[in-house]
Scaffold this active site. Structure first.
Site, mmCIF file in Angstrom:
data_model
loop_
_atom_site.group_PDB
_atom_site.id
_atom_site.type_symbol
_atom_site.label_atom_id
_atom_site.label_comp_id
_atom_site.label_asym_id
_atom_site.label_seq_id
_atom_site.Cartn_x
_atom_site.Cartn_y
_atom_site.Cartn_z
ATOM 1 N N GLY A 177 0.812 -1.254 -0.379
ATOM 2 C CA GLY A 177 0.082 0.074 0.311
ATOM 3 C C GLY A 177 0.959 1.204 0.049
ATOM 4 O O GLY A 177 1.744 1.135 -0.420
ATOM 5 N N SER A 178 -0.160 2.401 0.547
ATOM 6 C CA SER A 178 1.201 3.895 0.458
ATOM 7 C C SER A 178 1.631 3.221 1.441
ATOM 8 O O SER A 178 2.220 2.929 2.516
ATOM 9 C CB SER A 178 -0.057 4.632 0.761
ATOM 10 N N GLU A 228 5.657 -3.600 0.967
ATOM 11 C CA GLU A 228 5.649 -2.843 -0.353
ATOM 12 C C GLU A 228 4.954 -2.304 -1.074
ATOM 13 O O GLU A 228 3.732 -1.581 -0.405
ATOM 14 C CB GLU A 228 5.198 -4.243 -1.077
ATOM 15 N N CYS A 243 1.963 0.999 -8.793
ATOM 16 C CA CYS A 243 3.483 1.552 -7.811
ATOM 17 C C CYS A 243 4.436 1.597 -8.666
ATOM 18 O O CYS A 243 5.496 2.513 -8.809
ATOM 19 C CB CYS A 243 3.667 0.721 -6.827
HETATM 20 P P1 NAD Z 1 -3.414 2.014 1.286
HETATM 21 O O1 NAD Z 1 -1.987 2.364 2.262
HETATM 22 O O2 NAD Z 1 -4.319 3.120 1.734
HETATM 23 O O3 NAD Z 1 -4.075 0.424 1.799
HETATM 24 C C1 NAD Z 1 -3.913 -0.705 2.133
HETATM 25 C C2 NAD Z 1 -3.908 -1.238 3.004
HETATM 26 O O4 NAD Z 1 -3.318 -0.941 4.459
HETATM 27 C C3 NAD Z 1 -5.681 -1.416 2.865
HETATM 28 O O5 NAD Z 1 -6.564 -2.937 3.321
HETATM 29 C C4 NAD Z 1 -5.615 -0.788 4.215
HETATM 30 O O6 NAD Z 1 -7.495 -1.144 4.448
HETATM 31 C C5 NAD Z 1 -4.488 -0.427 5.124
HETATM 32 N N1 NAD Z 1 -4.722 0.403 6.272
HETATM 33 C C6 NAD Z 1 -4.620 1.517 5.659
HETATM 34 N N2 NAD Z 1 -4.534 2.299 7.427
HETATM 35 C C7 NAD Z 1 -4.136 1.205 8.060
HETATM 36 C C8 NAD Z 1 -3.124 1.840 8.978
HETATM 37 N N3 NAD Z 1 -3.322 2.779 9.371
HETATM 38 N N4 NAD Z 1 -3.005 0.220 9.655
HETATM 39 C C9 NAD Z 1 -3.571 -0.357 9.102
HETATM 40 N N5 NAD Z 1 -3.815 -0.644 7.870
HETATM 41 C C10 NAD Z 1 -4.501 0.076 7.128
HETATM 42 O O7 NAD Z 1 -2.603 1.804 -0.180
HETATM 43 P P2 NAD Z 1 -4.035 2.308 -1.199
HETATM 44 O O8 NAD Z 1 -4.157 3.433 -1.182
HETATM 45 O O9 NAD Z 1 -5.181 1.046 -1.339
HETATM 46 O O10 NAD Z 1 -3.209 1.357 -2.298
HETATM 47 C C11 NAD Z 1 -2.387 2.397 -3.000
HETATM 48 C C12 NAD Z 1 -0.689 2.706 -3.089
HETATM 49 O O11 NAD Z 1 -0.295 1.166 -3.065
HETATM 50 C C13 NAD Z 1 0.002 2.894 -3.155
HETATM 51 O O12 NAD Z 1 0.931 3.996 -2.804
HETATM 52 C C14 NAD Z 1 0.861 2.443 -4.566
HETATM 53 O O13 NAD Z 1 1.607 2.880 -4.796
HETATM 54 C C15 NAD Z 1 1.235 0.891 -3.542
HETATM 55 N N6 NAD Z 1 1.092 0.254 -4.080
HETATM 56 C C16 NAD Z 1 2.501 -0.189 -3.910
HETATM 57 C C17 NAD Z 1 3.107 -1.776 -4.879
HETATM 58 C C18 NAD Z 1 4.244 -2.153 -4.590
HETATM 59 O O14 NAD Z 1 4.019 -3.466 -4.505
HETATM 60 N N7 NAD Z 1 5.431 -1.722 -3.601
HETATM 61 C C19 NAD Z 1 1.978 -2.276 -5.714
HETATM 62 C C20 NAD Z 1 0.484 -1.329 -5.401
HETATM 63 C C21 NAD Z 1 0.394 -0.719 -4.751
#
Ligand code: NAD
Length: 485
Positions: free
Chosen positions: A223-224, A246, A280
């Site tokens: 995620g982010s 990641e 990403c």
């Molecule tokens: P996000 O960080 O908003 O959410 C990802 C997950 O984390 C979700 O399941 C969310 O519910 C959970 N989450 C949110 N806040 C949390 C917390 N405080 N504690 C625990 N869990 C929490 O990410 P997103 O917007 O769903 O995805 C997009 C992001 O993911 C972009 O930044 C992208 O670059 C990144 N990404 C990275 C990769 C990689 O392989 N490096 C691949 C795909 C996406």
């Protein structure tokens, strides 16, 4: 009557009444896709904990057989899974089908990777006996998924984790619960029980609860960067937990001398605008040699002008869909305006044809003249362009970020590529290839704010099990040679 706390059943229903409602929508239409209650994380973790010993005790061959059956279940449901991915993310159906293929292909790759990365090793020595290295699973692993590839990316953690003998709690993105549910059902139909591969519905609150739970042995997160940092901070006093982060990128592509302008433009446009830039590994910053600028940018602009954006099931098929929701579209629009009002020059404006839906056109903005370009990930169809005069400056620009996920050189000589490779800080460094669509056969992860040095992809096996070193001999045999009275 009963006591103040009520009966167990009443407490249970009170707890479920407090649980948040999770709703997902089609970005392309605003229609509701899925509605349900968030999971009770204590219950979910307790169930996983109970299931772990028996799963870990299965022979490896059984677990491999079961994940192969999972691949078959996904094949059977391929249309359904692709349709739900396309509805929940807004990506075109053809692209959702590719995501499903990736889910299936992950299984054989993960089996190979487990065998190669965690193979049992033995060194025999007549005097000292055997020195053996074998791997053990961690226990209960929580997989937190993003919305942009809501099946393939969590699956890239889940399959290796299960093979290694962990039980998995899979919390899909709150923006794609229907996709998560169908994926989990494929595991369960394959004979991997709903306790061994368990779905947890929820958003950030449930994610936090999983991260903080004492009985969760590791968190495999995609995620982010902001969320990843929050998780890392939360677990800073728990070095015993496996933490895999990641995260995002602010990825650069450098364009140097090449006669192949058309191909270069296609690589650029694909890298910047596939999935509406919601990858990403997408290119955010294009660094172009001055002498190539006019020719390259004319070709990139004319190709970007031809890209069709539309709804996932449109015929003929669009190149890209909307971004995930109106909040994201508002944020991207604001970011584009910020760049414009701080010295950016629009080459192609960000257009939002309908204010109530998150469709955005591809956009290109030259930010060469900007003094302080914000080093943030703009997760959408915005490509920044920076013009440079020499190759060292190009490499410096590519590295001008706290992130370090993907980088690519288009054009240039073998010597220049060597220099680029050696000096560019990123986990993926390509030559004349897009930054997106990393290979299953390679590690996938970044440095800087992009990851915590635990790449997934082929190297996922490394974080799904820990090595145990064993000196072994059948009878005690030892002597103290020095220092006896
Ligand atoms: P996000 O960080 O908003 O959410 C990802 C997950 O984390 C979700 O399941 C969310 O519910 C959970 N989450 C949110 N806040 C949390 C917390 N405080 N504690 C625990 N869990 C929490 O990410 P997103 O917007 O769903 O995805 C997009 C992001 O993911 C972009 O930044 C992208 O670059 C990144 N990404 C990275 C990769 C990689 O392989 N490096 C691949 C795909 C996406």
């Amino acid at each position: 009557g009963h006591g103040r706390l009520g009966t167990a059943a009443e407490r249970g229903s009170a707890r479920s009444a407090n649980r948040a409602e999770i709703v997902s929508f089609e970005p392309a239409t605003g229609a509701e896709v899925w509605r349900g209650k968030a999971s009770d994380i204590d219950d979910v973790v307790a169930r996983a904990r109970r299931a772990w010993p028996a799963w870990a005790a299965q022979p490896l061959s059984t677990r491999m057989e079961l994940v192969r059956r999972f691949a078959n279940e996904v094949r059977k449901d391929a249309d359904k899974l692709a349709t739900i991915i396309a509805r929940e993310t807004g990506k075109p159906m053809w692209e959702a089908r590719i995501e499903v293929e990736n889910v299936v292909n992950k299984v054989e790759v993960s089996i190979r990777a487990y065998a190669e990365r965690t193979a049992q090793r033995k060194l025999d020595n007549a005097l000292q006996g055997t020195m053996a290295v074998r791997h053990k699973p961690h226990g209960v692993l929580a997989v937190l998924g993003p919305y942009n590839m809501p099946a393939h990316l969590p699956n890239s953690h889940i399959v290796p984790a299960l093979i290694a003998g962990n039980v998995v709690i899979f919390k899909p993105s709150e923006k794609a619960p229907a996709t998560g549910e169908l994926l989990a059902r494929c595991f369960n139909r394959a004979g991997i029980s709903a306790a061994v591969c368990q779905i947890a519905i929820g958003g950030p609150a449930e994610g936090q609860a999983l991260v903080a739970h004492d009985d969760v042995d590791g968190v495999l997160f995609t995620g982010s960067a902001n969320t990843g940092i929050t998780i890392n901070r939360k677990l800073s006093s728990r070095p015993d937990k496996m933490v895999v982060l990641e995260m995002g990128g602010n990825n650069a592509m450098v364009v140097w001398d090449t006669p192949k302008i058309t191909d270069a433009a296609a690589i650029i446009v694909q890298s910047a605008f596939a999935s509406s830039g919601q990858r990403c590994t997408a290119v955010r910053r294009l660094v172009v040699k001055s002498g190539m600028y006019d020719a390259v940018m004319a070709e990139v602009k004319s190709l970007a002008d031809r890209l069709v954006f539309g709804a996932p099931f449109d015929e003929p098929a669009p190149f890209m869909g909307p971004v995930i929701d109106n909040i994201a579209a508002d944020g991207l629009t604001e970011s584009f305006l910020y760049l414009l009002s701080h010295g950016g020059r629009a080459i192609k404006h960000l257009v939002r044809p309908n204010d109530s839906l998150p469709f955005l056109s591809p956009s290109i903005i030259d930010t060469t003249a900007m003094k302080d370009r914000p080093d943030v990930e703009l997760f959408g169809p915005i490509l920044q362009v920076i013009r440079v005069d020499d190759f060292d400056e190009a490499i410096a620009e590519a590295n001008n970020t706290r992130f370090g996920l993907a980088a690519s050189l288009v054009g240039g000589s073998p010597q220049e590529y060597n220099k680029f490779w050696a000096n560019t800080r990123a986990g993926i460094v390509n030559w004349n290839r897009p930054t997106i669509s990393p290979s299953h056969a390679a590690p996938m992860g970044g440095i800087g704010l992009s990851g915590n040095h635990r790449p997934t992809g082929y190297y996922a096996a490394d974080y799904c099990a820990y090595p145990v070193a064993s000196g072994e001999i059948e009878q005690p045999r030892a002597m103290i040679g020095v220092g006896l009275r």
